[in-house]
Scaffold this motif. Structure first.
Motif, PDB file in Angstrom:
ATOM      1  N   VAL A  36      -8.955 -23.994 -46.527  1.00 11.79           N
ATOM      2  CA  VAL A  36      -9.422 -23.305 -45.327  1.00 11.79           C
ATOM      3  C   VAL A  36      -9.625 -21.819 -45.628  1.00 11.79           C
ATOM      4  O   VAL A  36     -10.665 -21.240 -45.291  1.00 11.79           O
ATOM      5  CB  VAL A  36      -8.422 -23.484 -44.164  1.00 11.79           C
ATOM      6  CG1 VAL A  36      -8.810 -22.611 -42.972  1.00 11.79           C
ATOM      7  CG2 VAL A  36      -8.341 -24.948 -43.735  1.00 11.79           C
ATOM      8  N   ALA A  40     -13.541 -20.734 -45.122  1.00 14.68           N
ATOM      9  CA  ALA A  40     -13.841 -20.332 -43.748  1.00 14.68           C
ATOM     10  C   ALA A  40     -14.759 -19.105 -43.744  1.00 14.68           C
ATOM     11  O   ALA A  40     -14.710 -18.284 -44.674  1.00 14.68           O
ATOM     12  CB  ALA A  40     -12.552 -20.015 -42.994  1.00 14.68           C
ATOM     13  N   ALA A 180      -7.798 -20.573 -36.931  1.00 11.87           N
ATOM     14  CA  ALA A 180      -7.799 -21.992 -37.298  1.00 11.87           C
ATOM     15  C   ALA A 180      -6.431 -22.579 -37.008  1.00 11.87           C
ATOM     16  O   ALA A 180      -5.422 -21.863 -36.990  1.00 11.87           O
ATOM     17  CB  ALA A 180      -8.149 -22.177 -38.776  1.00 11.87           C
TER      18      ALA A 180
END
Length: 199
Positions: A36, A40, A180
């Protein structure tokens, strides 16, 4: 067995104390987390490369050392448990990062004043169900450990309220942004853009 997943020290096995006091973040969870962070739109190379990292409740240091392996410049680790601290220091030395890493055998909810560059990326993996993330971050901010617009990765229990929400114990009224959220077994990861300076 805990090991560094990727980067300059990929495959390095990390020492861990015996017993149940330390709960290292599982390799698969770290892999998912750093995927992530790497991909991202708010993450990627600008977040990791050259970062100043703070790993609170560090345990073996797996999160901070993973960030170092992926290009972070400097890391600070807070850990009070003596066996965990010994393992952490051994891991830093084994990675060859004695000059780039500092350890503090201090309670991160009562840190000393910062004497290093404030952290742009923070990891907090405290014992669950104790309301520690918000308390630790507020204390770190007050003592100068957190850079403006830093990103904080927080691991809590799956059934705990998210930090900084109204129902989270001790949550300060700060305009942080949830970037997130992921759930992995009993763990919940939430990633925040910290914004005290905008309050």
């Amino acid at each position: 067995m805990v090991r560094i997943i990727a980067g300059a020290r990929k495959g390095r096995v990390l020492a861990a104390p015996t017993g149940g006091t330390t709960r290292p973040t599982a390799d698969r969870v770290r892999q998912a987390l750093f995927d992530v962070l790497a991909h991202a739109p708010w993450g990627g190379a600008p977040l990791l490369e050259g970062a100043h990292v703070l790993d609170a409740f560090a345990g073996t240091g797996a999160l901070g050392l993973e960030a170092m392996s992926r290009g972070a410049e400097h890391a600070v680790f807070f850990e009070t448990d003596r066996p965990a601290l010994a393992a952490l220091r051994a891991n830093i030395h084994a990675c060859g990062w004695d000059e780039q890493c500092q350890t503090y055998p201090r309670d991160v909810t009562n840190p000393p004043a910062a004497r290093v560059t404030p952290a742009s990326l923070l990891f907090l993996d405290p014992p669950y169900h104790k309301g520690l993330p918000t308390r630790a971050l507020a204390a770190l901010k007050a003592k100068g450990w957190i850079a403006p617009n830093a990103v904080a990765v927080i691991e809590t229990g799956r059934d705990e309220p998210l930090p900084f929400t109204d129902e989270a114990e001790g949550a300060p009224p700060c305009p942080h942004t949830l970037l997130a959220e992921r759930q992995h077994g009993a763990a919940r990861l939430s990633i925040w853009r910290l914004a005290w300076d905008k309050a």
